[in-house]
Write a protein that holds these residues in place. Structure first.
Motif, PDB file in Angstrom:
ATOM      1  N   LYS A  43      38.420  42.010  49.594  1.00 37.45           N
ATOM      2  CA  LYS A  43      37.808  43.136  50.343  1.00 37.45           C
ATOM      3  C   LYS A  43      36.640  42.911  50.594  1.00 37.45           C
ATOM      4  CE  LYS A  43      36.470  48.004  49.971  1.00 37.45           C
ATOM      5  NZ  LYS A  43      36.536  48.795  48.778  1.00 37.45           N
ATOM      6  N   ILE A  44      36.128  42.182  52.277  1.00 36.24           N
ATOM      7  CA  ILE A  44      34.919  41.179  52.723  1.00 36.24           C
ATOM      8  C   ILE A  44      34.188  43.024  53.847  1.00 36.24           C
ATOM      9  CG2 ILE A  44      35.858  38.831  52.210  1.00 36.24           C
ATOM     10  CD1 ILE A  44      36.612  39.716  55.676  1.00 36.24           C
ATOM     11  N   ASP A  45      33.165  42.602  54.290  1.00 37.92           N
ATOM     12  CA  ASP A  45      32.547  42.507  55.292  1.00 37.92           C
ATOM     13  C   ASP A  45      32.004  42.165  56.133  1.00 37.92           C
ATOM     14  OD1 ASP A  45      30.857  45.055  56.289  1.00 37.92           O
ATOM     15  OD2 ASP A  45      30.171  45.889  53.703  1.00 37.92           O
ATOM     16  N   LEU A  46      32.693  42.198  56.903  1.00 39.83           N
ATOM     17  CA  LEU A  46      31.324  41.310  58.225  1.00 39.83           C
ATOM     18  C   LEU A  46      30.120  42.183  58.788  1.00 39.83           C
ATOM     19  CD1 LEU A  46      31.796  39.636  60.227  1.00 39.83           C
ATOM     20  CD2 LEU A  46      32.827  41.045  62.042  1.00 39.83           C
ATOM     21  N   ILE A  47      29.272  41.719  58.728  1.00 41.31           N
ATOM     22  CA  ILE A  47      28.137  41.638  59.318  1.00 41.31           C
ATOM     23  C   ILE A  47      27.317  41.258  60.529  1.00 41.31           C
ATOM     24  CG2 ILE A  47      25.451  42.048  58.900  1.00 41.31           C
ATOM     25  CD1 ILE A  47      26.111  42.067  56.301  1.00 41.31           C
ATOM     26  N   LEU A  48      27.106  41.375  61.840  1.00 41.05           N
ATOM     27  CA  LEU A  48      27.033  40.830  62.834  1.00 41.05           C
ATOM     28  C   LEU A  48      24.972  41.212  63.601  1.00 41.05           C
ATOM     29  CD1 LEU A  48      29.943  41.655  65.416  1.00 41.05           C
ATOM     30  CD2 LEU A  48      29.404  39.787  64.248  1.00 41.05           C
ATOM     31  N   GLU A  49      24.917  40.717  63.953  1.00 39.69           N
ATOM     32  CA  GLU A  49      23.285  40.716  64.138  1.00 39.69           C
ATOM     33  C   GLU A  49      22.923  42.405  65.463  1.00 39.69           C
ATOM     34  OE1 GLU A  49      19.906  37.440  63.786  1.00 39.69           O
ATOM     35  OE2 GLU A  49      20.905  37.344  66.059  1.00 39.69           O
ATOM     36  N   SER A  50      23.590  42.094  66.361  1.00 38.79           N
ATOM     37  CA  SER A  50      23.779  42.687  67.362  1.00 38.79           C
ATOM     38  C   SER A  50      24.326  43.800  66.857  1.00 38.79           C
ATOM     39  CB  SER A  50      23.502  42.649  68.398  1.00 38.79           C
ATOM     40  OG  SER A  50      24.777  42.650  68.886  1.00 38.79           O
ATOM     41  N   VAL A  60      45.931  40.292  56.840  1.00 42.25           N
ATOM     42  CA  VAL A  60      44.926  40.840  56.725  1.00 42.25           C
ATOM     43  C   VAL A  60      45.315  42.572  56.990  1.00 42.25           C
ATOM     44  CG1 VAL A  60      42.606  42.442  58.470  1.00 42.25           C
ATOM     45  CG2 VAL A  60      43.109  40.131  58.912  1.00 42.25           C
ATOM     46  N   LEU A  61      45.610  43.079  55.647  1.00 46.48           N
ATOM     47  CA  LEU A  61      46.213  44.021  55.259  1.00 46.48           C
ATOM     48  C   LEU A  61      45.966  45.648  56.393  1.00 46.48           C
ATOM     49  CD1 LEU A  61      47.055  43.786  51.160  1.00 46.48           C
ATOM     50  CD2 LEU A  61      47.700  43.405  53.602  1.00 46.48           C
ATOM     51  N   ARG A  73      45.014  39.329  51.976  1.00 46.31           N
ATOM     52  CA  ARG A  73      45.776  39.052  50.682  1.00 46.31           C
ATOM     53  C   ARG A  73      46.130  37.810  51.523  1.00 46.31           C
ATOM     54  NH1 ARG A  73      51.691  41.374  50.725  1.00 46.31           N
ATOM     55  NH2 ARG A  73      51.889  40.156  52.868  1.00 46.31           N
ATOM     56  N   VAL A  74      46.153  36.526  50.563  1.00 44.93           N
ATOM     57  CA  VAL A  74      46.197  35.542  50.387  1.00 44.93           C
ATOM     58  C   VAL A  74      46.783  35.304  49.280  1.00 44.93           C
ATOM     59  CG1 VAL A  74      43.830  34.958  49.395  1.00 44.93           C
ATOM     60  CG2 VAL A  74      45.436  33.208  50.926  1.00 44.93           C
ATOM     61  N   TYR A  75      47.820  34.042  49.198  1.00 41.79           N
ATOM     62  CA  TYR A  75      47.814  33.287  48.444  1.00 41.79           C
ATOM     63  C   TYR A  75      47.379  32.402  47.507  1.00 41.79           C
ATOM     64  CZ  TYR A  75      53.154  33.818  50.152  1.00 41.79           C
ATOM     65  OH  TYR A  75      54.222  34.623  50.197  1.00 41.79           O
ATOM     66  N   ASN A  76      47.713  33.003  46.215  1.00 37.85           N
ATOM     67  CA  ASN A  76      46.630  31.871  45.386  1.00 37.85           C
ATOM     68  C   ASN A  76      46.067  30.645  45.379  1.00 37.85           C
ATOM     69  OD1 ASN A  76      46.473  33.874  43.669  1.00 37.85           O
ATOM     70  ND2 ASN A  76      48.233  33.332  42.259  1.00 37.85           N
ATOM     71  N   SER A  77      47.044  29.719  46.387  1.00 39.12           N
ATOM     72  CA  SER A  77      46.676  28.630  46.566  1.00 39.12           C
ATOM     73  C   SER A  77      45.869  28.464  47.509  1.00 39.12           C
ATOM     74  CB  SER A  77      48.085  27.663  47.264  1.00 39.12           C
ATOM     75  OG  SER A  77      48.164  28.366  47.167  1.00 39.12           O
ATOM     76  N   GLY A  78      45.316  29.755  48.234  1.00 36.04           N
ATOM     77  CA  GLY A  78      45.060  29.021  49.448  1.00 36.04           C
ATOM     78  C   GLY A  78      43.848  29.964  49.404  1.00 36.04           C
ATOM     79  N   LEU A  79      42.931  30.762  48.384  1.00 39.14           N
ATOM     80  CA  LEU A  79      42.446  31.711  48.748  1.00 39.14           C
ATOM     81  C   LEU A  79      40.799  31.014  47.887  1.00 39.14           C
ATOM     82  CD1 LEU A  79      40.900  34.346  47.106  1.00 39.14           C
ATOM     83  CD2 LEU A  79      40.905  33.655  44.846  1.00 39.14           C
ATOM     84  N   VAL A  80      40.622  28.802  47.795  1.00 35.85           N
ATOM     85  CA  VAL A  80      39.251  29.005  47.458  1.00 35.85           C
ATOM     86  C   VAL A  80      38.934  28.199  49.172  1.00 35.85           C
ATOM     87  CG1 VAL A  80      37.841  26.762  47.275  1.00 35.85           C
ATOM     88  CG2 VAL A  80      39.674  27.951  45.026  1.00 35.85           C
ATOM     89  N   LYS A  81      40.375  28.040  50.189  1.00 38.07           N
ATOM     90  CA  LYS A  81      40.533  27.614  51.361  1.00 38.07           C
ATOM     91  C   LYS A  81      39.930  28.486  52.179  1.00 38.07           C
ATOM     92  CE  LYS A  81      43.433  23.769  51.463  1.00 38.07           C
ATOM     93  NZ  LYS A  81      44.759  23.647  52.640  1.00 38.07           N
ATOM     94  N   LEU A  82      40.670  29.793  51.993  1.00 35.07           N
ATOM     95  CA  LEU A  82      39.700  31.235  52.846  1.00 35.07           C
ATOM     96  C   LEU A  82      38.790  31.611  52.178  1.00 35.07           C
ATOM     97  CD1 LEU A  82      40.490  33.053  54.783  1.00 35.07           C
ATOM     98  CD2 LEU A  82      41.513  34.705  52.362  1.00 35.07           C
ATOM     99  N   TRP A  83      38.098  32.055  51.458  1.00 33.24           N
ATOM    100  CA  TRP A  83      36.746  32.155  50.810  1.00 33.24           C
ATOM    101  C   TRP A  83      35.481  31.200  51.573  1.00 33.24           C
ATOM    102  CZ3 TRP A  83      36.093  34.038  45.140  1.00 33.24           C
ATOM    103  CH2 TRP A  83      35.318  34.967  44.842  1.00 33.24           C
ATOM    104  N   SER A  84      35.834  29.568  51.298  1.00 37.32           N
ATOM    105  CA  SER A  84      35.092  29.010  51.450  1.00 37.32           C
ATOM    106  C   SER A  84      34.681  28.789  52.879  1.00 37.32           C
ATOM    107  CB  SER A  84      35.483  27.714  51.260  1.00 37.32           C
ATOM    108  OG  SER A  84      36.979  26.869  51.772  1.00 37.32           O
ATOM    109  N   ALA A  85      35.645  29.544  53.611  1.00 38.54           N
ATOM    110  CA  ALA A  85      35.659  29.462  54.958  1.00 38.54           C
ATOM    111  C   ALA A  85      34.837  30.767  55.928  1.00 38.54           C
ATOM    112  CB  ALA A  85      37.120  29.179  56.384  1.00 38.54           C
ATOM    113  N   LEU A  86      35.364  31.866  54.661  1.00 40.04           N
ATOM    114  CA  LEU A  86      34.198  32.799  55.118  1.00 40.04           C
ATOM    115  C   LEU A  86      33.092  32.672  54.836  1.00 40.04           C
ATOM    116  CD1 LEU A  86      37.242  35.778  53.730  1.00 40.04           C
ATOM    117  CD2 LEU A  86      36.335  35.238  55.572  1.00 40.04           C
ATOM    118  N   THR A  87      32.901  32.088  53.359  1.00 35.69           N
ATOM    119  CA  THR A  87      31.732  31.774  53.455  1.00 35.69           C
ATOM    120  C   THR A  87      30.368  30.990  54.004  1.00 35.69           C
ATOM    121  OG1 THR A  87      32.021  31.882  51.476  1.00 35.69           O
ATOM    122  CG2 THR A  87      29.913  31.107  51.620  1.00 35.69           C
TER     123      THR A  87
END
Lengths: 267, 123
Positions: free
Chosen positions: B22-29, B62-63, B75-89
């Protein structure tokens, strides 16, 4: 459960922005943050000033998410050194909770690991590491309880910096095997901060194991703070401190005798 | 030696092949609008920035995406979690404007995302 710590919030004169960053950090779940004052000793006549009292920043510190306790704010000093003669331990160090050093050359890196009285050694993340990390100094630093710091904000800002950050940290991990590493932000804006679990996940990219990555934002930072505290003590055993009164009260005390004097004169 | 063991040992291994975020996008404007397609495009470009064409080519979905709060469930396969999360970070800008992704919850069970115990208010 270990609490999360971010030991590198860039100091700005803009009080509003600093407050904003600290509020965001509290919201993200950091229990302790350190405001980083950078002093570049290359430039001449650089004074290590005393840091501002952190209690002036907030009347009431923001509550950490999920902890119902206010956030703790500390002061940190980072010295950028390029010549060994620049590093001179002074009394000013004692007014900071944590002291870090950013060595520019291999010789200084060696000296910082083996002999400098510091808590953190910063690793370059904005340029290619100009020297290799050799085993003896790194092991010496680990034995002395000095930690290596990687800051992640340049990696967010720019893709070139990202490459440097990852490659430099991977080459550090090659020598230190994930021991004694902390990951901190170096944030100048609230939007540059990331949550502690995000950073624990990011640590995997830097070549840390899952456990080490989590330790890099929690227990290792705690060890740094404790190491910093021992500097103020005699061998970590005896600790003396002055009683500090808040400035507002002191001003009142100064004023009070004047008033009294005026009254006696009037009588 | 009994012919039948009197007990049965059950080991529950994490049966879920997915992780949900569950993620939240924050934009400056805050006046910028984006829809689900733009949002997914943003994540894919973040992945490509960090991992390149091949590294970024793993499936995720994107559910749900709420345009007004910019909250999403991935929703992401377990194998892709670290990749997706680090890309989001490491995602730091959207159309050269600063932004941040706050990961609120990560769980192998979608049901867990229905409530957040940290925001629970007890009377």
């Amino acid at each position: 459960m270990a609490v999360f710590v971010d030991l590198n919030i860039s100091h700005t004169v803009d009080k509003k922005r600093l407050q904003n960053i600290i509020e965001t950090a509290a919201h993200l779940g950091y229990s302790t943050v350190a405001i980083n004052h950078v002093v570049d000793l290359q430039q001449k006549k650089q004074e290590i000033g005393k840091p501002k009292c952190v209690s002036e920043l907030f009347d009431q510190f923001p509550i950490v998410q999920g902890k119902s306790r206010p956030i703790k704010v500390l002061n940190r000093l980072t010295l950028v050194v390029s010549e060994a003669s620049h590093f001179r331990p002074t009394n000013e160090f004692k007014s900071y909770d944590v002291v870090a050093v950013f060595p520019k050359t291999e010789k200084l890196f060696h000296a910082a690991c083996m002999s400098f009285d510091v808590d953190i050694i910063c690793i370059a993340v904005t340029e290619k590491q100009p020297f290799y990390f050799k085993r003896p100094p790194v092991n010496g630093a680990i034995d002395r309880g000095v930690f290596f710091e990687i800051s992640y904000v340049p990696a967010i800002k720019d893709s070139t910096m990202r490459r440097y950050t990852i490659s430099n940290s991977l080459s550090l991990m090659e020598t230190c095997k994930g021991k004694n590493v902390i990951v901190s932000s170096g944030a100048e804006k609230p939007l540059e901060l990331r949550g502690p679990y995000d950073i624990a996940n990011l640590g995997l990219l830097f070549g840390l194991s899952e456990g080490d990555a989590k330790a890099a934002v929690s227990t290792n930072c705690r060890a740094v703070l404790l190491h910093g505290e021992t500097r103020k003590t005699a061998l970590g055993i005896i600790h003396t401190m002055k009683k500090i009164e808040p400035t507002a009260e002191r001003r009142e005390e100064e004023e009070a005798p004047v008033l009294k004097r005026a009254r006696t004169e009037a009588v | 030696m009994g012919e039948h063991a009197s007990y049965e040992r059950l080991v529950f291994k994490n049966a879920s092949v997915y992780h949900y975020m569950k993620i939240d996008l924050i934009l400056e404007s805050e006046d910028k609008r984006l829809n689900a397609a733009h949002f997914k495009q943003l994540i894919i470009s973040a992945l490509r920035d960090l991992y390149g064409e091949i590294g970024a080519a793993f499936p995720f979905d994107v559910l749900k995406f709420e345009e007004d709060t910019l909250t999403a469930v991935l929703r992401v396969y377990n194998s892709g979690l670290v990749k997706l999360w680090s890309a989001l970070t490491l995602l730091g800008s959207y159309h050269s404007e600063p932004c941040a992704v706050r990961v609120t919850q990560v769980s192998p069970f979608l049901l867990a995302l229905s409530g957040n115990s940290r925001e629970l208010e007890l009377d």
